[in-house]
Design an enzyme around this catalytic site. Structure first.
Site, PDB file in Angstrom:
ATOM      1  N   SER A 287      33.651  45.062  78.807  1.00  0.00           N
ATOM      2  CA  SER A 287      34.209  45.592  79.798  1.00  0.00           C
ATOM      3  C   SER A 287      34.506  44.713  81.205  1.00  0.00           C
ATOM      4  O   SER A 287      35.289  43.768  81.004  1.00  0.00           O
ATOM      5  CB  SER A 287      32.913  46.533  80.354  1.00  0.00           C
ATOM      6  OG  SER A 287      33.293  47.778  81.196  1.00  0.00           O
ATOM      7  N   ASP A 348      39.136  53.865  73.521  1.00  0.00           N
ATOM      8  CA  ASP A 348      38.409  53.203  74.709  1.00  0.00           C
ATOM      9  C   ASP A 348      39.162  53.366  76.063  1.00  0.00           C
ATOM     10  O   ASP A 348      40.306  52.834  76.003  1.00  0.00           O
ATOM     11  CB  ASP A 348      38.003  51.811  74.380  1.00  0.00           C
ATOM     12  CG  ASP A 348      37.060  51.127  75.494  1.00  0.00           C
ATOM     13  OD1 ASP A 348      36.810  51.779  76.545  1.00  0.00           O
ATOM     14  OD2 ASP A 348      36.415  49.980  75.265  1.00  0.00           O
ATOM     15  N   HIS A 446      33.564  53.397  74.465  1.00  0.00           N
ATOM     16  CA  HIS A 446      33.616  52.096  75.016  1.00  0.00           C
ATOM     17  C   HIS A 446      32.127  51.391  74.598  1.00  0.00           C
ATOM     18  O   HIS A 446      32.045  50.279  75.231  1.00  0.00           O
ATOM     19  CB  HIS A 446      33.750  52.385  76.650  1.00  0.00           C
ATOM     20  CG  HIS A 446      33.733  51.054  77.309  1.00  0.00           C
ATOM     21  ND1 HIS A 446      34.787  50.203  77.331  1.00  0.00           N
ATOM     22  CD2 HIS A 446      32.709  50.732  78.424  1.00  0.00           C
ATOM     23  CE1 HIS A 446      34.436  49.102  78.074  1.00  0.00           C
ATOM     24  NE2 HIS A 446      33.328  49.419  79.068  1.00  0.00           N
TER      25      HIS A 446
END
Length: 465
Positions: A287, A348, A446
């Site tokens: 991320s 995602d 995610h």
């Protein structure tokens, strides 16, 4: 997503200043509205998250719900929980508590070196699942506290834990950026790894930083997401003078406990590379941690740090957002000679923001993209090929996105039957998939859990099949 563990609310003046350099004025009002809403929710979300993590850890350390009842009966209930203890876990680890490497650490590092040199018999695509296991697991545990990380690195992986670094963001006036460093051995190491932390689930300011579309130009490096720059160590918001905005030399006076991520990690790498003359550097993150993993070597290149860049073996990112514009992508490609691969799992949401939608927004992705579908079949995208629904908001993909979230939930219930108990998901993971996944499916996809599963179970080819 990452490393910006912010503790002070975002002010409207801060938001306005950040938006001054924003590409695409049409999105200014929307971005500012979202950021103000997130700022207003800061304390409720913060305390809600603290309560949730306390309760989940309370149940876990007492052996589950039945264990709580049994401990009460025996007057042996554990109530005091230390957030800095090695057994305290964030929601990320409660969703996925795996720490073991499926492949032995030594073999994984050996395969990684073969991928760097490309002298082995295995093809690059075949090596991806085994070489990426160390980086995806490092990116996953980077969300945890220092004691947890050290315990996993030293006692589970049998690697050498170098240090955990909580670093100062002068714009937020808080230690907001975290990373850890390890080597595969204490002496004559083959690998030095830097793993950046991703966005905390219950930090609305992390999310506010992530959705910010402002950018800052740093000379030949192009335009870069301002929030990521500040997390790494930006000193001045000066788009006209890169040397002043992000100087090569560290700030002259550093207050104890207020080290800056870029300069501190650069110093650590310089020392380790002298100590381990054969070692190659690997940088990873999930991320926002992935965004910093890309930005860090780019700034090294901007500063001409050839000694470190010459020994950079790989940059592996998972669920990484876009970092800069086409100029930044070109700068990275030209100046950073390393295996830069970013992994994207299904729908995602995070790798699909900030938007690549000229003329409104011009953020771009670089590197080699490995895209995994819902059955963990990976494709190495090339020739300008994009992941499905590249900006996430296309309504034509809505049915597929929600169908994917439902499919992941159903698969999670049954995957362990075929693949073994390692892939059995607990109540926290199922609740996360059901609640978050059906509300915002791109966020559920995610989770580091899905990236670990994709790497461990997936197969790679130039075409899915």
């Amino acid at each position: 997503m990452s490393l910006l563990l912010l503790r002070m609310p975002v002010t409207s003046s801060y938001l306005h200043r950040d938006l001054d350099n924003m590409p695409g004025d049409l999105l200014v009002a929307l971005t500012q509205l979202i950021q103000k809403a997130l700022a207003a929710a800061y304390y409720p979300v913060k305390w809600f998250g603290a309560i949730v993590e306390f309760l989940l850890n309370f149940v876990a350390v007492n052996g589950g719900l039945l264990g709580v009842i049994w401990s009460i009966m025996r007057c042996n209930l554990v109530i005091r929980l230390n957030r800095d203890a090695p057994n305290f876990r964030t929601v990320m680890a409660l969703v996925d508590d795996r720490t073991e490497l499926k492949r032995s650490p030594g073999a994984a590092v050996s395969d990684m070196r073969r991928l760097w040199t490309k002298n082995g018999k295995c093809t690059e695509a075949a090596l991806l699942p085994v070489t990426f296991e160390v980086t995806v697991m490092a990116a996953k545990i980077a969300y945890e506290n220092a004691a947890y990380i050290e315990n996993v690195v030293a006692n589970v992986w049998k690697f050498n834990f170098v240090g955990y670094y909580s670093c100062w963001n002068k714009f937020l006036k808080v230690n907001a950026t975290q990373a850890f460093v390890m080597t595969d051995r204490g002496k004559d190491a083959d690998m030095v790894m830097v793993a950046f932390r991703g966005t905390q689930m219950f930090s609305t300011q992390d999310w506010s930083t992530d959705v910010n579309l402002s950018w800052l130009r740093l000379g030949g490096m192009g335009n870069v997401h301002a929030g990521f720059l500040k997390a790494l160590g930006l000193q001045e918001e000066d788009g006209e003078d890169a040397a002043r905005a992000f100087p090569r030399d560290a700030p002259a006076a550093v207050t104890p406990g207020k080290v800056v991520a870029y300069y501190e990690l650069r110093k650590v790498l310089r020392e380790l590379l002298q100590e381990h003359p054969r070692a190659r550097v690997v940088i990873t993150g999930h991320s926002l941690g992935g965004a910093l993993a890309v930005l860090f070597p780019a700034v090294l290149a901007l500063h001409g740090e050839r000694d470190i860049l010459g020994r950079l073996g790989a940059v592996h990112t998972y669920g990484q957002p876009r970092v800069g514009d086409d100029a930044f992508v070109g700068f990275f490609r030209a100046k950073v000679a390393a295996d830069y691969t970013r992994v994207v799992y299904r729908y995602d949401m995070v790798p699909r923001v900030p938007f690549d939608a000229p003329p409104v927004a011009r953020f771009s992705h670089g590197g080699t993209c490995v895209y995994y579908d819902g059955w963990n079949v990976g494709r190495v995208l090339g020739g300008g090929e994009e992941v499905p629904n590249p900006n996430y908001v296309n309504p034509r993909h809505a049915l597929s996105v929600y169908g994917g979230a439902m499919g992941d939930l159903l698969k999670a219930m049954l995957l362990w039957v075929k693949t073994g108990g390692e892939y059995r998901e607990g109540a926290v993971s199922m609740l996360y998939r059901a609640a978050v996944g059906m509300l915002v499916p791109g966020i559920a996809s995610h989770s580091p859990r899905d990236y670990v599963n994709a790497i461990r179970l997936g197969r790679i080819g130039t075409a899915a099949g």
